[in-house]
Design a protein around this motif. Structure first.
Motif, PDB file in Angstrom:
ATOM      1  N   SER A   1      38.621  -5.120  53.606  1.00  0.00           N
ATOM      2  CA  SER A   1      38.604  -3.977  52.692  1.00  0.00           C
ATOM      3  C   SER A   1      38.506  -2.657  53.452  1.00  0.00           C
ATOM      4  O   SER A   1      39.136  -1.662  53.072  1.00  0.00           O
ATOM      5  CB  SER A   1      37.443  -4.110  51.701  1.00  0.00           C
ATOM      6  OG  SER A   1      37.647  -5.236  50.852  1.00  0.00           O
TER       7      SER A   1
ATOM      8  N   ARG B   1      41.343   0.196  53.455  1.00  0.00           N
ATOM      9  CA  ARG B   1      40.981   1.565  53.056  1.00  0.00           C
ATOM     10  C   ARG B   1      41.478   2.603  54.057  1.00  0.00           C
ATOM     11  O   ARG B   1      41.985   3.660  53.665  1.00  0.00           O
ATOM     12  CB  ARG B   1      39.456   1.665  52.906  1.00  0.00           C
ATOM     13  CG  ARG B   1      38.935   3.072  52.630  1.00  0.00           C
ATOM     14  CD  ARG B   1      39.327   3.544  51.244  1.00  0.00           C
ATOM     15  NE  ARG B   1      38.879   4.902  50.980  1.00  0.00           N
ATOM     16  CZ  ARG B   1      39.581   6.005  51.266  1.00  0.00           C
ATOM     17  NH1 ARG B   1      40.770   5.903  51.824  1.00  0.00           N
ATOM     18  NH2 ARG B   1      39.112   7.203  50.978  1.00  0.00           N
TER      19      ARG B   1
ATOM     20  N   PRO C   1      34.023  -3.266  47.757  1.00  0.00           N
ATOM     21  CA  PRO C   1      33.869  -1.887  48.232  1.00  0.00           C
ATOM     22  C   PRO C   1      33.836  -1.821  49.763  1.00  0.00           C
ATOM     23  O   PRO C   1      33.247  -2.688  50.418  1.00  0.00           O
ATOM     24  CB  PRO C   1      32.530  -1.461  47.620  1.00  0.00           C
ATOM     25  CG  PRO C   1      32.380  -2.315  46.412  1.00  0.00           C
ATOM     26  CD  PRO C   1      32.983  -3.633  46.771  1.00  0.00           C
TER      27      PRO C   1
ATOM     28  N   ARG D   1      29.774   4.525  52.933  1.00  0.00           N
ATOM     29  CA  ARG D   1      31.069   4.109  52.415  1.00  0.00           C
ATOM     30  C   ARG D   1      32.168   4.717  53.279  1.00  0.00           C
ATOM     31  O   ARG D   1      32.025   5.834  53.782  1.00  0.00           O
ATOM     32  CB  ARG D   1      31.223   4.590  50.969  1.00  0.00           C
ATOM     33  CG  ARG D   1      32.481   4.087  50.269  1.00  0.00           C
ATOM     34  CD  ARG D   1      32.561   4.632  48.857  1.00  0.00           C
ATOM     35  NE  ARG D   1      32.781   6.081  48.845  1.00  0.00           N
ATOM     36  CZ  ARG D   1      32.791   6.821  47.743  1.00  0.00           C
ATOM     37  NH1 ARG D   1      32.581   6.249  46.574  1.00  0.00           N
ATOM     38  NH2 ARG D   1      32.998   8.126  47.809  1.00  0.00           N
TER      39      ARG D   1
END
Length: 482
Positions: A227, A231, A242, A254
């Motif tokens: 992920s 991203r 996430p 994040r």
């Protein structure tokens, strides 16, 4: 000229014990207690030239956090310099590796510029010092501070992370440039004894280390790995969970920034083997050589892709050559056939948040089918130890500290000489085609780091050194891996 201080949050030494066991943990606690007694009432100032970018800054953060956690008053200061100063110190850095760098001189004019910048830093620094405080200076950028700080009554140690055992006129010129300063240090710390000039008497050998709990090395599950890489744009796909991580202080983080990418066509999917080199944009890291070695063997590597990964060049303040080297890599990439360019991407990682950057590197190394460090010269090469800790099969050049880390055919593969593109290509092909062998190398690599290259060993050696600073250091000592 204003020194800047980097904030350090204490970390307890006890977190090492589940990894290293009670016997090694007891040695760590004993070294910490000895250092506390010796350093009571004194400050240990750690000084380098940047808080972000490169292995030295990354290594300092956890080591200082553990020192704070052990009850030692440690502070991290970063010197300031102008463009000409960093151009000169980059030249010295390259010469230490036997390389011409930008081809400029290291004469009287360069020395005058170097000393003037450090004199300004020392004037501000002296106001913070009390007699018998300890100052640990890192690398050529700081060496000129030694005589200036000694006048304040400080105990000054110089730590070099650079060097080569293959001496030439460039190496001799680098040592000649800093010799007047380091001869006044109470001790010199080297990464390998082979780097010491014959005139240097008072030195100890302390190899670098990694922090297994740092953002860059902490455990990360496969879905989070993918992920994060989705991203930032390195892999093709939609995040499954996430793209998050934990900051060094335990707070949630994040991935908010994308990488700057150069490639032809879409990114590879997660099931495509990805070969990765992560390093500064530095000619001595030989990113162009990695690209050409991959290109020569591309047909034999199935559908494997290559990612050459470095920092955003505006985010590393003490390296003026980064943008030039990135431009050279871009030109070399554009000169390749289109079918090869489609399988190679140049990646500049965001540097606005050091923990975000570290989390991306963690994900990249964990996802990589093979991690490469094909440096032409290397003082140590922390990226090698980082990948080994993640049980990745590693190909490294048989130069400098990489030779201390990788045991050929057991915990990695070594390329000698580092310019051997055919040998490099053959090593890539072997690891891509024989996954059982690659997995075995990775497992052995993890165990080797556990035994020799964790921060707990590093801290013990520093504790022992601080305890002995009251007495002359007359002989080299080494705790390097066999």
């Amino acid at each position: 000229m204003h020194l800047s201080e980097v904030q350090i949050h204490p970390t307890p030494l006890e977190r090492f014990e589940p990894l290293i066991g009670p016997e090694r943990a007891a040695k760590l606690y004993a070294a910490a207690e000895l250092a506390r007694r010796v350093l009571a009432g004194r400050v240990v100032f750690i000084v380098n030239s940047t808080a972000m970018g490169g292995g030295v800054a990354e290594m300092l953060q956890p080591l200082l956090a553990y020192s704070r956690g052990a009850g030692i008053d440690v502070r991290w200061l970063v010197i300031q310099g102008n463009e000409e100063f960093f151009r000169i110190t980059k030249r010295v850095h390259n010469h230490f590796h036997g390389d011409a760098g930008d081809g400029g001189p290291l004469g009287a004019s360069e020395r005058a510029t170097y000393e003037a910048v450090l004199r300004d830093n020392a004037l501000e620094f002296a106001a913070l010092l009390s007699p018998r405080d300890v100052v640990l200076l890192h690398d050529p950028q700081t060496a000129g501070l030694i005589p200036l700080l000694r006048r304040s009554g400080a105990v000054v140690v110089w730590r070099s992370h650079v060097g080569t055992e293959l001496w030439n006129d460039y190496v001799r010129s680098a040592w000649s440039f800093i010799r007047p300063y380091i001869e006044e240090a109470e001790a010199v710390i080297l990464t390998r004894s082979a780097y010491a000039p014959d005139w240097l008497r008072r030195y100890v050998v302390i190899p670098p280390s990694i922090d297994p709990f740092s953002v860059k090395n902490a455990p990360m599950d496969e879905r989070t790995v993918r992920s994060i890489l989705y991203r930032v744009g390195i892999l093709r796909g939609r995040p499954e969970v996430p793209a998050v991580f934990s900051h060094r202080d335990g707070t949630p983080g994040r991935i908010d920034h994308c990488a700057d990418l150069l490639r032809a066509g879409p990114p590879p999917s997660a099931d495509v083997p990805l070969i990765v080199q992560v390093s500064r944009w530095d000619r001595l890291k030989d990113m162009v050589g990695v690209m050409h070695g991959f290109a020569r063997r591309a047909a034999a590597l199935g559908n494997a892709h290559l990612a050459l990964v470095g920092p955003n060049v505006s985010g590393v303040s003490d390296d003026p050559e980064g943008a030039l080297v990135l431009d050279e890599c871009t030109a070399a990439w554009r000169a390749l056939p289109h079918a090869i360019r489609q399988r190679i991407q140049l990646v500049c990682l965001p540097m606005l948040d050091r923990d975000e950057n570290a989390a991306i590197v963690n994900a990249l190394q964990r996802h990589a089918a093979v991690v490469v460090q094909k440096s032409l010269a290397e003082g140590f090469g922390l990226t090698v130890a980082e990948a080994m800790w993640k049980s990745r099969p590693v190909i490294g050049s048989a130069v400098g500290g990489i030779e201390e880390q990788l045991v050929e055919g057991e915990s990695g593969l070594l390329i000698a000489p580092p310019t051997d593109l055919d040998g490099f290509g053959a090593a890539l092909e072997r690891l891509i085609s024989d996954r059982a062998f690659a997995e075995r190398l990775g497992q052995n690599a993890h165990q080797r780091v556990l035994e020799f290259f964790l921060g707990s060993r590093h801290l013990i050696q520093y504790g022992e050194l601080f305890a002995r600073l009251e007495h002359p250091l007359v002989a080299p000592e080494s705790a390097a891996a066999p």
